[in-house]
Design a protein around this motif. Structure first.
Motif, mmCIF file in Angstrom:
data_model
loop_
_atom_site.group_PDB
_atom_site.id
_atom_site.type_symbol
_atom_site.label_atom_id
_atom_site.label_comp_id
_atom_site.label_asym_id
_atom_site.label_seq_id
_atom_site.Cartn_x
_atom_site.Cartn_y
_atom_site.Cartn_z
ATOM 1 N N ASN A 278 18.158 -1.695 -44.540
ATOM 2 C CA ASN A 278 17.194 -2.765 -44.272
ATOM 3 C C ASN A 278 17.795 -4.133 -44.540
ATOM 4 O OD1 ASN A 278 15.173 -0.977 -43.520
ATOM 5 N ND2 ASN A 278 14.306 -0.850 -45.580
ATOM 6 N N ALA A 279 18.657 -4.224 -45.558
ATOM 7 C CA ALA A 279 19.296 -5.510 -45.864
ATOM 8 C C ALA A 279 20.225 -5.936 -44.733
ATOM 9 C CB ALA A 279 20.063 -5.412 -47.178
ATOM 10 N N ILE A 280 20.994 -4.986 -44.194
ATOM 11 C CA ILE A 280 21.878 -5.308 -43.061
ATOM 12 C C ILE A 280 21.047 -5.767 -41.866
ATOM 13 C CG2 ILE A 280 23.487 -4.333 -41.395
ATOM 14 C CD1 ILE A 280 24.558 -2.544 -43.606
ATOM 15 N N ALA A 281 19.953 -5.048 -41.598
ATOM 16 C CA ALA A 281 19.089 -5.433 -40.485
ATOM 17 C C ALA A 281 18.466 -6.806 -40.729
ATOM 18 C CB ALA A 281 17.997 -4.377 -40.287
ATOM 19 N N ALA A 282 18.096 -7.090 -41.994
ATOM 20 C CA ALA A 282 17.486 -8.387 -42.313
ATOM 21 C C ALA A 282 18.475 -9.526 -42.104
ATOM 22 C CB ALA A 282 16.982 -8.372 -43.755
ATOM 23 N N ILE A 283 19.759 -9.302 -42.469
ATOM 24 C CA ILE A 283 20.777 -10.335 -42.244
ATOM 25 C C ILE A 283 20.920 -10.628 -40.751
ATOM 26 C CG2 ILE A 283 23.243 -10.838 -42.427
ATOM 27 C CD1 ILE A 283 23.283 -9.241 -44.996
ATOM 28 N N GLN A 284 21.013 -9.571 -39.974
ATOM 29 C CA GLN A 284 21.165 -9.743 -38.525
ATOM 30 C C GLN A 284 19.940 -10.416 -37.919
ATOM 31 O OE1 GLN A 284 21.874 -5.682 -37.385
ATOM 32 N NE2 GLN A 284 24.070 -5.747 -37.898
ATOM 33 N N LYS A 285 18.768 -10.022 -38.414
ATOM 34 C CA LYS A 285 17.535 -10.620 -37.891
ATOM 35 C C LYS A 285 17.456 -12.098 -38.256
ATOM 36 C CE LYS A 285 12.506 -9.962 -37.935
ATOM 37 N NZ LYS A 285 11.386 -9.158 -38.508
ATOM 38 N N TYR A 286 17.861 -12.438 -39.484
ATOM 39 C CA TYR A 286 17.824 -13.835 -39.902
ATOM 40 C C TYR A 286 18.806 -14.675 -39.093
ATOM 41 C CZ TYR A 286 18.290 -17.948 -42.876
ATOM 42 O OH TYR A 286 18.341 -19.243 -43.336
ATOM 43 N N SER A 287 20.000 -14.133 -38.852
ATOM 44 C CA SER A 287 20.985 -14.862 -38.048
ATOM 45 C C SER A 287 20.461 -15.090 -36.629
ATOM 46 C CB SER A 287 22.305 -14.089 -38.009
ATOM 47 O OG SER A 287 22.840 -13.936 -39.308
ATOM 48 N N ALA A 288 19.889 -14.040 -36.045
ATOM 49 C CA ALA A 288 19.359 -14.165 -34.684
ATOM 50 C C ALA A 288 18.202 -15.148 -34.633
ATOM 51 C CB ALA A 288 18.926 -12.793 -34.178
ATOM 52 N N SER A 289 17.326 -15.107 -35.638
ATOM 53 C CA SER A 289 16.179 -16.017 -35.632
ATOM 54 C C SER A 289 16.616 -17.469 -35.828
ATOM 55 C CB SER A 289 15.179 -15.621 -36.721
ATOM 56 O OG SER A 289 15.766 -15.712 -38.009
ATOM 57 N N SER A 290 17.687 -17.691 -36.600
ATOM 58 C CA SER A 290 18.201 -19.055 -36.775
ATOM 59 C C SER A 290 18.710 -19.609 -35.452
ATOM 60 C CB SER A 290 19.317 -19.059 -37.817
ATOM 61 O OG SER A 290 18.857 -18.619 -39.076
ATOM 62 N N VAL A 291 19.457 -18.767 -34.704
ATOM 63 C CA VAL A 291 19.925 -19.186 -33.377
ATOM 64 C C VAL A 291 18.733 -19.426 -32.459
ATOM 65 C CG1 VAL A 291 21.236 -18.474 -31.343
ATOM 66 C CG2 VAL A 291 22.121 -17.994 -33.646
ATOM 67 N N ASP B 277 12.426 -12.135 -45.881
ATOM 68 C CA ASP B 277 12.666 -10.695 -45.826
ATOM 69 C C ASP B 277 14.105 -10.384 -46.235
ATOM 70 O OD1 ASP B 277 11.827 -7.954 -45.073
ATOM 71 O OD2 ASP B 277 13.321 -8.199 -43.492
ATOM 72 N N TYR B 278 15.039 -11.213 -45.793
ATOM 73 C CA TYR B 278 16.445 -11.039 -46.159
ATOM 74 C C TYR B 278 16.634 -11.212 -47.668
ATOM 75 C CZ TYR B 278 21.236 -12.708 -46.925
ATOM 76 O OH TYR B 278 22.502 -12.916 -47.418
ATOM 77 N N ILE B 279 16.000 -12.256 -48.222
ATOM 78 C CA ILE B 279 16.108 -12.494 -49.662
ATOM 79 C C ILE B 279 15.543 -11.307 -50.436
ATOM 80 C CG2 ILE B 279 15.275 -13.935 -51.568
ATOM 81 C CD1 ILE B 279 15.326 -16.312 -49.618
ATOM 82 N N PHE B 280 14.382 -10.827 -49.999
ATOM 83 C CA PHE B 280 13.754 -9.706 -50.698
ATOM 84 C C PHE B 280 14.623 -8.451 -50.645
ATOM 85 C CE2 PHE B 280 11.131 -5.855 -50.261
ATOM 86 C CZ PHE B 280 10.616 -5.801 -51.552
ATOM 87 N N LYS B 281 15.177 -8.152 -49.474
ATOM 88 C CA LYS B 281 15.994 -6.935 -49.335
ATOM 89 C C LYS B 281 17.241 -7.009 -50.213
ATOM 90 C CE LYS B 281 13.555 -4.726 -46.188
ATOM 91 N NZ LYS B 281 12.532 -5.694 -45.864
ATOM 92 N N MET B 282 17.862 -8.167 -50.291
ATOM 93 C CA MET B 282 19.045 -8.307 -51.141
ATOM 94 C C MET B 282 18.674 -8.233 -52.623
ATOM 95 S SD MET B 282 21.485 -8.379 -49.037
ATOM 96 C CE MET B 282 22.813 -8.752 -50.164
ATOM 97 N N LYS B 283 17.543 -8.825 -52.974
ATOM 98 C CA LYS B 283 17.098 -8.767 -54.361
ATOM 99 C C LYS B 283 16.713 -7.343 -54.754
ATOM 100 C CE LYS B 283 17.609 -13.010 -55.705
ATOM 101 N NZ LYS B 283 18.529 -13.340 -56.821
ATOM 102 N N LEU B 284 16.218 -6.562 -53.795
ATOM 103 C CA LEU B 284 15.886 -5.169 -54.070
ATOM 104 C C LEU B 284 17.149 -4.380 -54.422
ATOM 105 C CD1 LEU B 284 13.915 -2.826 -54.168
ATOM 106 C CD2 LEU B 284 14.174 -2.580 -51.676
ATOM 107 N N LEU B 285 18.218 -4.586 -53.650
ATOM 108 C CA LEU B 285 19.489 -3.924 -53.973
ATOM 109 C C LEU B 285 20.009 -4.382 -55.339
ATOM 110 C CD1 LEU B 285 21.296 -4.034 -50.514
ATOM 111 C CD2 LEU B 285 20.574 -1.982 -51.744
ATOM 112 N N GLU B 286 19.862 -5.667 -55.591
ATOM 113 C CA GLU B 286 20.291 -6.206 -56.879
ATOM 114 C C GLU B 286 19.486 -5.586 -58.017
ATOM 115 O OE1 GLU B 286 21.628 -10.650 -57.853
ATOM 116 O OE2 GLU B 286 19.455 -10.435 -57.794
ATOM 117 N N PHE B 287 18.208 -5.352 -57.776
ATOM 118 C CA PHE B 287 17.340 -4.737 -58.780
ATOM 119 C C PHE B 287 17.767 -3.295 -59.067
ATOM 120 C CE2 PHE B 287 13.528 -2.149 -59.657
ATOM 121 C CZ PHE B 287 13.149 -2.704 -60.859
ATOM 122 N N TYR B 288 18.057 -2.532 -58.010
ATOM 123 C CA TYR B 288 18.513 -1.159 -58.212
ATOM 124 C C TYR B 288 19.824 -1.126 -59.009
ATOM 125 C CZ TYR B 288 15.139 1.016 -55.035
ATOM 126 O OH TYR B 288 13.991 1.484 -54.449
#
Length: 481
Positions: free
Chosen positions: A404-417, A463-474
């Motif tokens: 989900n974090a990888i997908a969130a990064i890609q989604k954020y990059s695409a949405s920025s463009v 969503d990207y921030i949350f997904k990365m923070k979730l991995l950091e939490f684990y």
């Protein structure tokens, strides 16, 4: 006035005319600290931990001897055995008894020690469950905090959209009055303003609901104002690199830090100790007992030599001697009175003691102990399955979070463009619309695309921030913004 105009006017008044009220702000750390001190779920887990500690203490105290005292007294009627003389009497009298007993288990195949060890491990497991509850609460508070910030950003985007539509509507009104554009353009923009106003109200309501969720986690009064402390630049929050949160790396770290995994291991050990305690009950046990006591009976009497009556001489008969009758007299006798033996004297005279050893040999008790052993074996196996299931779920959750974090990064990059492209398209469309080279419907469509791209970017960013923070939490069992 039309409904669209009325709605737009009310929103503009709400946005621009409402006075600003200074509020005490809540940082994420303040939210977490307050929640840890007041959250109901954490308090419930603390109760469970204290109950486990009490169970451990009680099992430890069970090693001490059992010491019990008793005192009793009562009136006796009819024919019964006198507790002091053990003779049957038919009269009413008062009797009482005092006793003190003690028993101590000498050896029972370490059943008590294994029980203590099992309870100690269970108490430690509850300590890790308490840690898990606190960690989970901290993560949930951080997630709720991010949700509030997300909806605040969405409110801002919607407010900008309403302002843009209002500006376009004002310009169009002037053009309609000048006869440059048809009146239908104004109607289209009024309909667009109504839709934008609805979106703004929805975003504001989402913000209110997210604040209510945060207050529930904090156990904060719903009537108390809550204003989050918004970070200066959410995009600059420190986030780990993807190579620092590889799934297997995170899973290996979680196995050492995740409280639930530690709880599972401790509960397996506790179940094994409970099994050993259950097996110990199958074998003979040796105990020591001792006691002492005394008793009093109102019917227990003694001769009272201070109250002697007599002498009394009884005539046994007569004899004839020389023609005369003479009485034959018996020995002089005396009547000695009686009295109830005094209370203190009876207690002293009736004082008794006993000591003994007791060997208990279980032979047949309805298969209860065998069933207890089999239950304990199944409990060990069940806890091992629980550990395996929790490990499997943890690994699956980490791999899912990583994907989900990888997908969130890609989604954020695409949405920025997408926002950059939509903004350029909107800027060109605005110039063409002001020159009368673009109709209102097409202009609103391009504007809506920009609005949607901005909303998507904000959502993707959080969503990207949350997904990365979730991995950091684990990985670290902590989270910070």
């Amino acid at each position: 006035m039309s409904l669209q105009k009325f709605t737009g006017a009310i929103l503009v008044l709400f946005m621009f005319a409402a006075p600003a009220v200074a509020q005490d702000t809540w940082s994420l750390q303040r939210c977490v600290d307050y929640a840890l001190a007041n959250n109901i779920s954490v308090k419930q887990q603390d109760v469970q931990k204290r109950l486990a500690d009490l169970t451990l203490k009680q099992s430890q105290m069970s090693q001490l001897p059992n010491l019990n005292g008793a005192a009793g007294g009562g009136l006796n009627f009819g024919r019964n055995a006198d507790p002091a003389t053990y003779a049957f009497v038919t009269k009413s009298y008062f009797a009482s008894d005092l006793n003190l007993t003690m028993d101590l288990t000498i050896f029972n195949w370490f059943t008590k020690r294994n029980t203590i060890a099992a309870n100690k491990l269970e108490a430690q497991a509850n300590g890790f469950l308490m840690e898990k509850a606190r960690n989970d609460l901290g993560f949930n508070v951080a997630n709720a905090f991010l949700q509030i910030l997300l909806y605040k950003e969405q409110v801002k985007v919607n407010e900008v959209q309403v302002k843009l539509t209002l500006n376009s509507l004002e310009n169009t009104k002037k053009l309609v009055q000048a006869g440059s554009v048809p009146e239908s353009n104004q109607a289209d923009l009024e309909a667009s303003l109504a839709q934008d106003s609805t979106n703004l109200v929805t975003a504001q309501n989402n913000e209110i609901l997210s604040v209510l969720q945060m207050k529930a986690l904090l156990n904060l009064g719903f009537d108390i104002p809550f204003q989050p402390e918004v970070p200066a630049n959410i995009a600059s929050l420190p986030l780990p690199r993807m190579d620092e949160v590889a799934p297997e790396m995170v899973y290996s770290a979680a196995l050492a830090t995740y409280p639930l995994i530690k709880t599972d291991e401790l509960r397996i050990q506790s179940a094994k100790k409970a099994l050993a305690a259950a097996k110990g009950a199958l074998y003979p046990s040796l105990s020591f007992s001792a006691g002492m006591g005394t008793q009093y009976s109102e019917n227990y009497s003694e001769r009272d030599f201070s109250n002697i009556k007599g002498p009394f001489i009884d005539t046994l008969g007569t004899v004839k001697v020389g023609g005369g009758d003479y009485d034959v007299l018996g020995r002089p006798r005396y009547d000695v009175g009686s009295r109830t033996i005094p209370f203190n004297t009876q207690l002293s005279n009736n004082f008794y003691q006993n000591v003994g050893l007791r060997l208990r040999i279980p032979i047949l008790n309805g298969w209860q102990q065998r069933t207890a052993v089999n239950r304990a074996k199944l409990d060990v196996y069940n806890k091992e399955l629980t550990r395996d299931l929790d490990n499997q779920k943890l690994r699956q959750d980490i791999y899912t979070a990583h994907a989900n974090a990888i997908a969130a990064i890609q989604k954020y990059s695409a949405s920025s463009v997408g926002v950059t492209s939509a903004q350029k398209s909107f800027d060109f469309a605005t110039k063409r619309y002001n020159l009368g080279l673009l109709n209102t419907i097409d202009y609103i469509t391009i504007q809506t695309k920009l609005f949607k791209a901005q909303i998507d970017k904000v959502s993707a960013q959080y969503d990207y921030i949350f997904k990365m923070k979730l991995l950091e939490f684990y990985r670290d069992q902590k989270i910070a913004l």
